[in-house]
Design an enzyme around this catalytic site. Structure first.
Site, PDB file in Angstrom:
ATOM      1  N   HIS A  76       1.304  48.140  21.013  1.00  0.00           N
ATOM      2  CA  HIS A  76       1.644  49.048  19.921  1.00  0.00           C
ATOM      3  C   HIS A  76       1.126  48.522  18.585  1.00  0.00           C
ATOM      4  CE1 HIS A  76       5.020  51.161  17.488  1.00  0.00           C
ATOM      5  NE2 HIS A  76       4.153  52.083  17.876  1.00  0.00           N
ATOM      6  N   HIS A  78       0.146  53.849   9.516  1.00  0.00           N
ATOM      7  CA  HIS A  78       1.187  54.644  10.178  1.00  0.00           C
ATOM      8  C   HIS A  78       1.868  55.609   9.222  1.00  0.00           C
ATOM      9  CE1 HIS A  78       5.306  55.500  11.543  1.00  0.00           C
ATOM     10  NE2 HIS A  78       4.761  55.559  12.746  1.00  0.00           N
TER      11      HIS A  78
END
Length: 248
Positions: free
Chosen positions: A15, A57
């Site tokens: 991730h 993000h």
């Protein structure tokens, strides 16, 4: 029942590069994940004001960079000057925001695989999907395994499909809303990527019976990984590059 197409990706996906061990979505994080033996990575991609695809993000800059405000409203020349590492630790101070092209070239050179989450600034969903897919199609042209493009935003996936229909796509879900499976089929997806707690045998069977793959985010506990493996799911996105063996 449709048979799923051959799946070229490993079960384990790191991730944002290396989870929390390094500043997320930086080249330092992806290098660290690779040092732990991981062969596939997830990243977040969005558009700068002047059309450069870069890794971040959040919609805003404050949490993971030295900048302020909405990232997508700035030109790349401004974004490239920001420190994307000092927030994590002194060791990574000065680490820059990478472009998707930076990361792509590193992955290709090292024969590593990538899941690109299309993370548009609100209001730019379709344009971001198109830009990410167009760039990915060019960068991975001729490679054996293309990147997997995923998004929570159907408009972003539609843009990606229209720009580069040959690239595989996956629908991200944080809840199983009415019509979720049909929506993924309409978008031509090859995968559903869910919050790991949503999967049960019925849902996994429905997805795989429709010819798609079942992936999970973000799995950081051994019990959760064991449950997903027992359910027969196809991919696990994890922060814990230091806990799980991706060869297992």
């Amino acid at each position: 029942m449709n048979s799923p197409a051959p799946w070229p990706y490993p079960r384990w996906i790191a991730h944002r590069g290396a989870g929390r061990l390094a500043p997320e979505n930086t080249l330092a994080a992806f290098r660290l994940g690779a040092q732990h033996g991981w062969r596939m990575f997830e990243c977040d991609a969005k558009l700068s004001a002047d059309g450069v695809v870069f890794l971040l993000h959040d919609a805003t800059l404050e949490r993971t960079t030295s900048g302020r405000g909405t990232a997508g409203e700035l030109p790349w020349s401004d974004l490239a000057q920001l420190d994307a590492g000092a927030w994590h630790s002194r060791q990574y101070a000065g680490e820059p925001i990478p472009t998707l092209e930076n990361l792509a070239r590193w992955c290709i050179a090292n024969r590593l695989l990538l899941n690109i989450e299309i993370k548009p600034t609100p209001g730019t969903e379709e344009a971001t999907g198109r830009a990410v897919a167009t760039l990915a199609a060019r960068l991975w042209h001729g490679q054996d395994v293309p990147p997997l493009l995923t998004s929570f935003q159907p408009l972003a996936l539609a843009g990606a499909r229209d720009a580069a229909p040959q690239l595989p796509r996956g629908l991200l879900l944080d809840k199983l809303h009415e019509g979720w499976l049909h929506a993924a089929q309409q978008l031509g997806c090859v995968a559903i990527v869910c919050n790991h707690a949503l999967w049960d045998r019925e849902q996994v069977s429905a997805v795989q019976g429709a010819g798609m793959r079942a992936l999970s985010y973000t799995v950081n506990d051994e019990w959760a990984a064991e449950r997903l493996i027992a359910l027969g799911t196809d991919g696990i996105i994890s922060d814990r590059v230091d806990l799980f063996s991706p060869a297992g």
